[in-house]
Design an enzyme around this catalytic site. Sequence first.
Site, PDB file in Angstrom:
ATOM      1  N   ASP A 233     -10.875   2.247  -3.078  1.00  0.00           N
ATOM      2  CA  ASP A 233     -11.431   1.965  -1.752  1.00  0.00           C
ATOM      3  C   ASP A 233     -12.950   2.016  -1.784  1.00  0.00           C
ATOM      4  OD1 ASP A 233      -9.115   1.450  -0.406  1.00  0.00           O
ATOM      5  OD2 ASP A 233      -8.858   3.484   0.369  1.00  0.00           O
TER       6      ASP A 233
ATOM      7  N   ASP B  14       0.832  -1.210   0.000  1.00  0.00           N
ATOM      8  CA  ASP B  14       0.000   0.000   0.000  1.00  0.00           C
ATOM      9  C   ASP B  14       0.867   1.261   0.000  1.00  0.00           C
ATOM     10  OD1 ASP B  14      -2.352   1.482   0.124  1.00  0.00           O
ATOM     11  OD2 ASP B  14      -3.214   0.227   1.694  1.00  0.00           O
TER      12      ASP B  14
HETATM   13  C1  GLA Z   1      -5.775   1.912   2.117  1.00  0.00           C
HETATM   14  C2  GLA Z   1      -6.256   0.749   1.301  1.00  0.00           C
HETATM   15  C3  GLA Z   1      -7.281  -0.045   2.052  1.00  0.00           C
HETATM   16  C4  GLA Z   1      -6.711  -0.513   3.365  1.00  0.00           C
HETATM   17  C5  GLA Z   1      -6.209   0.685   4.147  1.00  0.00           C
HETATM   18  C6  GLA Z   1      -5.485   0.251   5.397  1.00  0.00           C
HETATM   19  O1  GLA Z   1      -6.738   2.873   2.237  1.00  0.00           O
HETATM   20  O2  GLA Z   1      -6.744   1.179   0.071  1.00  0.00           O
HETATM   21  O3  GLA Z   1      -7.728  -1.135   1.293  1.00  0.00           O
HETATM   22  O4  GLA Z   1      -5.666  -1.415   3.118  1.00  0.00           O
HETATM   23  O5  GLA Z   1      -5.322   1.470   3.388  1.00  0.00           O
HETATM   24  O6  GLA Z   1      -5.005   1.325   6.141  1.00  0.00           O
END
Ligand code: GLA
Length: 726
Positions: free
Chosen positions: A550, A480
């Site tokens: 997301d 990420d």
């Molecule tokens: C990002 C990702 C999510 C999750 C969060 C965790 O926003 O896109 O899917 O993994 O981080 O903090």
Amino acid sequence: MPIAFDERRKIFKLDAAGSSYLIGIHEDRYLAHLYYGAYIPDDNLTDFARRREYASFSASDPDRKDPSFSPDTCPFEIGGSGTADMRIASVAIRNADGNDVTDFRYVSHRIFDGKPALPGLPSLYEETPGDCRTLEILTRDDTTHAECVLRYTAYEKYPAITRSLTLKNGSGKTMEIERAMSLCLDMNSADFDLVTLYGRHNQERNFTRRPLSHGLQGIASRRGSSSHQQNPFLALISRGGGEDHGEAYGFNLVYSANFLGEIEVDYNESARVILGINPDDFGWRLAPGEEFTAPEAVMVFSAEGLGGMSRAFHRLYNHNLIRGAWKTKKRPLLVNNWEGTGMRFDDEKLYAIAKWAAETGIEMFVMDDGWFGRRDDDTSSLGDWFVDEKKFRHGLGAFIDRVTALGLKFGIWFEPEMISPDSDLFRAHPDWAIGVPDRKRSEGRQQYVLDMTRKDVRDYIFERMKDILGNNDVSYLKWDFNRNVTEPGSALLPPEKQKEFYHRYILGTYELMGRIVDAFPGLLVENCSGGGGRYDPGMLAFSPQIWCSDNTDALSRVDIQFGSSLCYPASVQGAHVSASRRSSYETKRNVAMWGSFGYELDPEKIREEDRAAIREQIADYHKYYDLIHRGDLYRLICPWDDPYKCAWEFVSEDKTEALATVLVKFRTEGRNFFLRLKGLDPDKTYVFEENGEEYSGALLMNAGINLFGMPNEDGYSKTLHFTASR
Ligand code: GLA
């Protein structure tokens, strides 16, 4: 033979599956752009570079061979700087005298099978021997002795050409590169609309289309990543062209940091397209003998509109960009705990999710953010990649053993490039965070970004990751990146090299990713940046899938997936069924199946009737996996054309199977319709699974299937499955 050189006419001809690209060596040794478009059999285009007679205010070399010639009106392969070519420059180098006049002319060339990898940068590759051929043209500035090698690769099976360049300092003095755009294409007309993908967190890659007009227009990122806000993709579609017709040119940059894609329509009604590293806040010092390679740009041409262009990108990326064990291997169906638990969990809570997953037929459990340091919320611990023993009382290894004993694979989340101000790592190494002297660092999600230009930083992160990934049975890694870069600077770079920071940052990230992928070749890596903030081909060279957004609400997600499909294949699109507010499980499934399918929820909250639906979905996931991952995508009704409903379809390569999905976004009275399929074989007979009826491909494509009786309700969706009987 996809690349040939006509010695007599001095013309290079690159042919790539129905498209041709021609470059001429001008009598004054300029590299002229002659043509790019649908395939032409011959290369008699010698007068193409002479687009217009010498115009007033057009300067030129008094010693030129042709008195009517001016660089101001000639289409070029390299847009020089400070010369009589007054359009946007594609390359600019400031020399030791302090001026930036840059004028590259042809010296020599070589043509060879295959394609070299680019040093330190991701790029496409030759999948099978002979599927692509490369032309390298060496050019030189005769005054400064700077050199530029242009590299073009033409692909035999796809209408695609990739291009990159290497700049060399052939002089005895240091120079500074100010601009090194990977792509420079002078179109022979400006009669196009520009298509780009803009967005934001939770609503990435929205389609937008606008006519080209005189002057400058374009897209850029200055965020240190390719960004949610603009994707490094742009397309030109002929005016009046659309999904299935018209000439479409797609351009995509294999790069994950600051980029610029710009088009200038000049007074000659021609359009110069440039795409490459954003020259804002970029510079690169070249000592004598040193060289610099710019990232690769991908060009795709289709005479069948945006749909044809997208399908060419999809096949090209599935075959010649995505690599590693998971390129063709079936990806495990996963459940991720993020939307279900956030960071508030312990081993028992996670085990309950894994147990439900195993009982339901899911194949992998992915543990998201919150397993390390003291990370109960997003205020701390990034960088402290040590298991939180409060959450895992018997250690992570013991927990993973329990999960794998259920028959599941195990996956884990990391955000390797980040550091929390409240972390042991930051307390020990404050200079490891990106920053500039005497200035406060901005915070994004209460975190800083690690200085990936530094080898010591990368070595440390690699060791921490290796410890977790190597000492445990981990099959999947979610990588990420949850903020953008500000106050760009490295404590280790001297002032005169601080302009190199952004590019060095991404080179460092690529180096670390490459090291992880090489050390753990069986690992499935899914990229992520707050959803789809680094949804670009650079990342696809390391991870065969990217978390698309997301936003998992099916009705918003579908727009994001439509936009993403302009150049990215379904196989790379992480798409999960979540407990999000709107939509039935049927619709959530139908949308998430257009991608690398999975779940993202707390099973405790699933209603009894939905549990049964999930079991059926899993059976369908297996049934349609190959069709969706390997088939061709046809956008039947696009959200940018119809605000009320949308439809898409996958057709197997041999045209014996098709799966269409239609989704009512908003109910409108009396808007029932015939859904016309695409891409079928008109002469084949197809059985409609729902009622066993047989229809010809021609009927399904020309008349369509009557959806008059379909429920007309917000969020209703259905799939239609056809298999050829003969
Ligand atoms: C990002 C990702 C999510 C999750 C969060 C965790 O926003 O896109 O899917 O993994 O981080 O903090």
